[in-house]
Design an enzyme around this catalytic site. Structure first.
Site, short mmCIF file in Angstrom:
data_model
loop_
_atom_site.label_atom_id
_atom_site.label_comp_id
_atom_site.label_asym_id
_atom_site.label_seq_id
_atom_site.Cartn_x
_atom_site.Cartn_y
_atom_site.Cartn_z
N CYS A 119 0.74 -1.18 -0.01
CA CYS A 119 0.05 0.21 0.02
C CYS A 119 0.83 1.27 -0.12
CB CYS A 119 -0.96 -0.06 1.15
SG CYS A 119 -2.26 -1.04 1.12
N CYS A 200 -4.59 0.70 -2.43
CA CYS A 200 -4.77 0.76 -1.00
C CYS A 200 -3.78 1.89 -0.17
CB CYS A 200 -4.77 -0.64 -0.44
SG CYS A 200 -3.05 -1.35 -0.88
#
Ligand SMILES: *[C@@H]1O[C@H](CO)[C@@H](O)[C@H](O)[C@H]1NC(C)=O
Ligand SMILES: *[C@@H]1O[C@H](CO)[C@@H](O)[C@H](O)[C@H]1NC(C)=O
Ligand SMILES: *[C@@H]1O[C@H](CO)[C@@H](O)[C@H](O)[C@H]1NC(C)=O
Length: 311
Positions: A119, A200
């Site tokens: 992420c 993300c």
């Protein structure tokens, strides 16, 4: 992700090739007039140049070679079957009419190469292709679509099918805008969607404040990626609006289509930030064009420092 600049370039290329084709009549007339130049004209004849706007020559070697490069040198932890990926790609494209390859036709290709990323690294961009490349190179942490296996393999390539052998049309391919199910567009659309779905943590969006509609609903970011972002997975959408050094200064975090983007994000429950002309981005542009007046502060202090050292 955002291949619109590339797509624009490609459309221009195709338009250019069409223009060249129509002028080939003139070329023929010249050949009749002057026999001594015949051979040269044949060599320069646009009829052959046109080939570069069809499927990229040696596409199989390029794609399979890039795949091996990726799984051997860039990310040796990946276990992909490059030949199988190519086989699935051929299945989707070869012998199809050049405007008839859908996103679904590529499902098996993507199935053959699932990939996930850590992420906080996802970088999206629209109409900032050149700057994005230097930004991603300097801020090493960023992942763009071009860093994924599929993006890496197919970056800058053109392809389309035809019924006859060899199954690819190497002489000409339609413009992206010419058909709904363009084989190149469908692949990038699917790749962009998967990339965005996986995003993300904190993500970054790089937009061009020197054009009208920096956020364009018709761009790959505006039409595919934005809708595929998941507010449950994404912590912050950090928007960076950057203008050319010399302007024009058309859009910003508080002006133009960027405001619409912020409203959409807000209504879908995203946290966001927006920064105008972040220093890193301006310095990167100054490196490429140090004589710009807006870069002079930096240049002056550098020359000052230099004179201090030589004293
Ligand atoms: C387009 O593709 C579909 C399914 O692959 C096929 O049934 C159809 O005949 C194709 N159309 C053209 C014009 O090639
Ligand atoms: C903004 O878009 C224009 C036109 O496409 C382009 O020439 C310019 O380089 C872009 N600016 C940035 C900062 O990417
Ligand atoms: C994510 O972005 C927010 C807002 O810019 C910032 O406060 C936070 O530190 C960032 N988190 C990470 C992990 O970078």
């Amino acid at each position: 992700m955002n291949k619109h600049l590339a797509s624009l370039l490609r459309s221009n290329d195709v338009a250019h090739s069409l223009a060249i084709t129509t002028s080939s009549k003139t070329c023929v007339t010249f050949v009749m007039i002057n026999v001594t130049t015949w051979f040269i004209m044949l060599l320069l004849c646009p009829c052959q140049l046109r080939a570069q706007f069809g499927t990229t020559p040696n596409i199989k070697h390029i794609v399979v070679g890039r795949c091996y490069n990726y799984i051997t040198l860039i990310d040796p932890s990946l276990r992909y079957d490059c030949e199988e990926i190519w086989r699935q790609f051929e299945e989707a494209v070869v012998r199809q009419s050049s405007c008839n390859v859908t996103v679904e036709d590529y499902h098996q290709v993507f199935y053959a190469m699932p990939q996930t990323w850590p992420c906080d690294k996802f970088l999206f961009w629209s109409k900032t292709r050149a700057l994005m490349y230097s930004y991603a190179a300097v801020v090493r942490d960023f992942w763009t679509l071009e860093d994924t296996l599929v993006g890496f393999m197919f970056n800058d390539l053109i392809w389309c099918g035809q019924d006859e052998d060899p199954g690819f049309d190497f002489s000409s391919c339609p413009q992206w805008s010419a058909c709904r199910n363009h084989p190149v567009y469908s692949l990038w659309r699917q790749a962009s969607q998967k990339f965005a779905e996986m995003a993300c943590g904190n993500i970054t969006v790089l937009l061009n404040g020197s054009i009208v509609n920096a956020f364009n609903r018709k761009s790959m970011f505006g039409s595919v990626e934005l809708d595929s972002l998941n507010p449950q997975r994404v912590d912050y959408v950090n928007i960076k609006v950057v203008t050319n050094l010399e302007g024009p200064y058309i859009e910003s975090c508080s002006q133009g289509s960027v405001v619409d983007l912020i409203q959409i994000l807000q209504s879908r429950g995203f946290h966001w930030t927006c920064t105008d002309n972040e220093q890193t981005l301006m310095i990167l542009q100054c490196i490429q064009d140090p004589k710009q007046p807006s870069c002079q502060t930096c240049a002056n202090s550098l020359s000052h420092r230099k004179s201090l050292t030589s004293d």
